[in-house]
Enzyme design. Structure first.
Site, PDB file in Angstrom:
ATOM      1  CB  SER A 165      44.423  31.709  31.153  1.00 16.38           C
ATOM      2  OG  SER A 165      44.150  32.854  30.358  1.00 16.38           O
ATOM      3  CB  THR A 166      48.336  32.980  28.617  1.00 10.59           C
ATOM      4  OG1 THR A 166      47.428  34.075  28.737  1.00 10.59           O
ATOM      5  CG2 THR A 166      49.328  33.256  27.508  1.00 10.59           C
ATOM      6  CG  MET A 284      48.602  37.557  33.139  1.00 10.26           C
ATOM      7  SD  MET A 284      48.905  38.766  31.824  1.00 10.26           S
ATOM      8  CE  MET A 284      49.448  40.176  32.788  1.00 10.26           C
ATOM      9  CG  ASP A 287      39.351  32.511  36.319  1.00 12.35           C
ATOM     10  OD1 ASP A 287      38.567  32.435  37.296  1.00 12.35           O
ATOM     11  OD2 ASP A 287      39.078  32.058  35.188  1.00 12.35           O
TER      12      ASP A 287
END
Length: 349
Positions: A165-166, A284, A287
């Protein structure tokens, strides 16, 4: 402590909208706004914000030029506010390569729900950016040792699954760039909205030895290829007539995301089992942790990006704490770990 944000945009309307959106929940404080990079430079020195939002097209200096200088001279978490166009997508991905933490696409003028969703998304990205380690990443880039990976010889039916993700744009690039051309198919779930994943895949294809494409429904998964989940679609792996294939669906979001790393990893655990290897990278939230644990329980080798090299040590941390990873490693070593695990699989077979 509230998060201090500086909003940089040449449009007075956008500055007003972003300020209103950011301050809505009370944990984010817009300490100032700037009309261009020259103005922003002075206000960053004076206000010392935790996070900067930055537009790309601005007078006096392009946002990308300013970002490049900022990350070299005073590394600061930056969230890009991007236009949803082909040019905007390309420039946004370049901004992430230059060191921006994340981006949001400017909402269209249509539905009010779109504006509200934009605001919620923006606030989440700001919170993640405030927890990111851009200074550590900037220092680590110069010191990171390269680990040569000559081969990823693997048994037939093997598969590599990656979730992020991020900060994942750069982390995925680092892993794929080091993967050898003989590796098994790679499937990737990166949290990214529609309109950007195609350009992301194209950019990876330009700079990696592998063939990288945006996944299409029922596309056969071939060795030496990597497949990026399409924005707003879940990517799963299935086996039909002995062939591994991609399946794309728009089922409800899982773990708050579509594409969801959990959805991808769960399908890999079920379909590929012990012939899979998996990596969970920077991001973050949580998941991917559940799906990666299912992969490990099915006999797959799993690795998590370590804290020192992760821009946001959220997803890898949860996966580690829940026993989903066999080991943690710096992002520069993950390709080698995956390749060596595949070689061991080949030897065992």
């Amino acid at each position: 402590m509230s998060i201090k944000v500086l909003v940089v945009d040449d449009s007075a309307l956008i500055r007003e909208v972003l300020t209103r959106m950011l301050t809505r929940d009370g944990d984010i404080n817009v300490v100032g706004t700037a009309t261009d990079p020259i103005d922003a430079r002075e206000k960053i020195k004076a206000l010392n914000p935790d996070v900067v939002t930055l537009d790309i097209e601005m007078p006096n200096m392009n946002g990308l030029q300013f970002l490049d200088r900022l990350m070299r001279l005073r590394p600061t978490p930056v969230v890009m506010v991007s236009t949803l166009t082909k040019k905007g997508a390309s420039e946004t991905l370049l901004a992430l390569e230059l060191g921006a933490v994340d981006f949001v696409a400017k909402p269209s003028a249509e539905a009010e729900g779109g504006i509200e969703a934009f605001g919620a998304n923006l606030r989440d990205k700001i919170r993640a950016a405030a927890k990111s380690d851009v200074r550590g990443r900037s220092a680590g880039r110069a010191e990171a040792p390269k680990i040569a990976v000559k081969t990823a010889a693997a048994p037939a039916g093997a598969l590599i699954a990656i979730g992020a993700s991020t900060g994942g744009v750069e982390a995925i690039r680092a892993v794929l760039a080091d993967m050898p051309a003989d590796c098994p198919p790679i499937v990737i779930a990166q949290h990214m909205p529609p309109g950007f994943t195609n350009r992301f895949a194209a950019r990876l294809d330009e700079i990696c030895g592998l063939k990288v494409v945006e996944a299409e429904d029922r596309m056969p998964l071939l060795p030496g290829h990597a497949y990026v989940a399409r924005g707003d679609y879940h990517l799963r792996v299935e086996r039909t007539s002995g062939q591994l294939k991609a399946r794309l669906t728009q089922d409800e979001p899982e773990s708050g995301h579509r594409p969801s790393v959990d959805v991808l990893f769960e399908s890999v655990a079920r379909t590929v089992g012990p012939l899979a290897v998996g990596a969970i990278l920077t991001g973050m939230g949580r998941d991917g942790a559940r799906g990666l644990k299912l992969m490990r329980d099915a006999g797959a080798y799993t690795v998590g990006q370590n804290q020192a090299s992760a821009l946001v040590y959220g997803m890898p941390r949860v996966a580690f704490e829940e026993g989903a990873v066999v080991e943690q490693a710096p992002v520069e070593a993950i390709a080698a770990r995956l390749a060596h695990a595949l070689v061991r699989l080949k030897s065992a077979a």
